[in-house]
Design an enzyme around this catalytic site. Sequence first.
Site, PDB file in Angstrom:
ATOM      1  CD  GLN A 113      -2.470   1.276   2.846  1.00  0.00           C
ATOM      2  OE1 GLN A 113      -1.492   1.225   3.772  1.00  0.00           O
ATOM      3  NE2 GLN A 113      -3.781   1.283   3.068  1.00  0.00           N
ATOM      4  CB  SER A 116       2.667   6.772   4.719  1.00  0.00           C
ATOM      5  OG  SER A 116       1.474   6.627   5.701  1.00  0.00           O
ATOM      6  CD  GLU A 231      -4.286   0.628   6.614  1.00  0.00           C
ATOM      7  OE1 GLU A 231      -2.863   0.384   6.822  1.00  0.00           O
ATOM      8  OE2 GLU A 231      -4.677   1.760   6.498  1.00  0.00           O
ATOM      9  CG  ASN A 357      -3.790   5.048  19.462  1.00  0.00           C
ATOM     10  OD1 ASN A 357      -3.859   4.323  18.465  1.00  0.00           O
ATOM     11  ND2 ASN A 357      -3.419   4.694  20.802  1.00  0.00           N
ATOM     12  CD  GLU A 358      -2.675  10.822  19.192  1.00  0.00           C
ATOM     13  OE1 GLU A 358      -2.184  10.293  20.493  1.00  0.00           O
ATOM     14  OE2 GLU A 358      -2.292  10.088  18.169  1.00  0.00           O
TER      15      GLU A 358
END
Length: 397
Positions: A113, A116, A231, A357-358
């Site tokens: 993938q 990023s 995902e 997590n944010e």
Amino acid sequence: MSGTTGFRDELRAWLREHAPAPGADLDAAKSFQAALHDAGYAGLTWPKEAGGQGLGPEYQQVFDSEAAEYELPTYPFLIGTGMCGPTLVDLGTDEQRARYLPPLLRGEEIWCQLFSEPGAGSDVAGLQTRAVLAGDEWIVDGQKVWTTNAQWAAYGALLARTDPDRPKHAGLTMFVLDMHAPGVTVRPLRDMSGRSPFNEIFFDGVRIPADAVIGQVNGGWHAAVTMLGHERVTIGARRRAKSNPLDFTAAVATAQRLGRAGDPGVRERLAELYVHERALELFNARLREEAAAGRSPGARGSVGKLAGAMLARLAIETVGEIAGTGTVAWAPDDARGDEVALGITSAPSASIAGGTNEIQRGIIGERILGLPKEPSVDRDVPFRELRVGTQGKAAQQ
């Protein structure tokens, strides 16, 4: 097969005969994935027209339960079977599905993938890798980072900017990229455990056929959200083998080995870990059932992803409290100590990979709880006009 009972019995016998020994290399992993496919155990819940078995989620749950008894070498194929493949099922053309899904399920072609970038991690829509249409090809230049399995991949799902004059979410397109095409360079990235599970990828004038678009041109954000949904469910629902040094079973074994299983404080921590594991398992089972019934998990995939990351953190703390100094110092011949240390150094990545997590909390707050959205001053601004970094350089020239 007569229901899940017969399926379980046949699967259990098949795994007993075919599951390879731990530590299988890539060739052995590919052979096992091919055997898994030929036996009818790959793509259990995928539609039959996409090369799957067309079974309900209860069969996948049975498979996961039985597979957890072994260290199956399926990790190299996880991104393909859990993320890229399902996105092609949802958005790919008939030609794309016919070309890519069968070898993907058989393990013949590994996928990665390509999302990023160094300046676009949690904010994927801020990516700067460019794809420019030239005749019947797209020419790609840019860089990706933190790419899992790229060292093995034959293909990647690439998200690139195709129209810098649109707002950042609106000018993206997803492509099928040949990872062996001229101009693609893969370099490993080493983490603190000493391994290289990630890679950085460079694109220098890479040519992609015009028909390699997944979904629609400039519709890449929709394709990205689709894949991220798969995902997060995949990451959150993934069940590790029972040999995993950082789960309830392993924590109990550690407590017993150290003579601490009767300690009330230790028992309380173990109970907490078990409850969290079981709750996440049931939640993910529900998501799979709903997905099989045609209801997308949507933002609730972020709940499973966040819960999985928090569970990994809880497991670290629990094992660390039980083992004490044994988590950071062990005898040279203590292989289990090495595994625990590797688990501890690797577990924090669960709170980053697939969205921090944010980010997950923001999605849950806005899309599930209905809380006000965070201000987004750049959402309607053409990407070319955005300015990034402390030097105020244009994001796109």
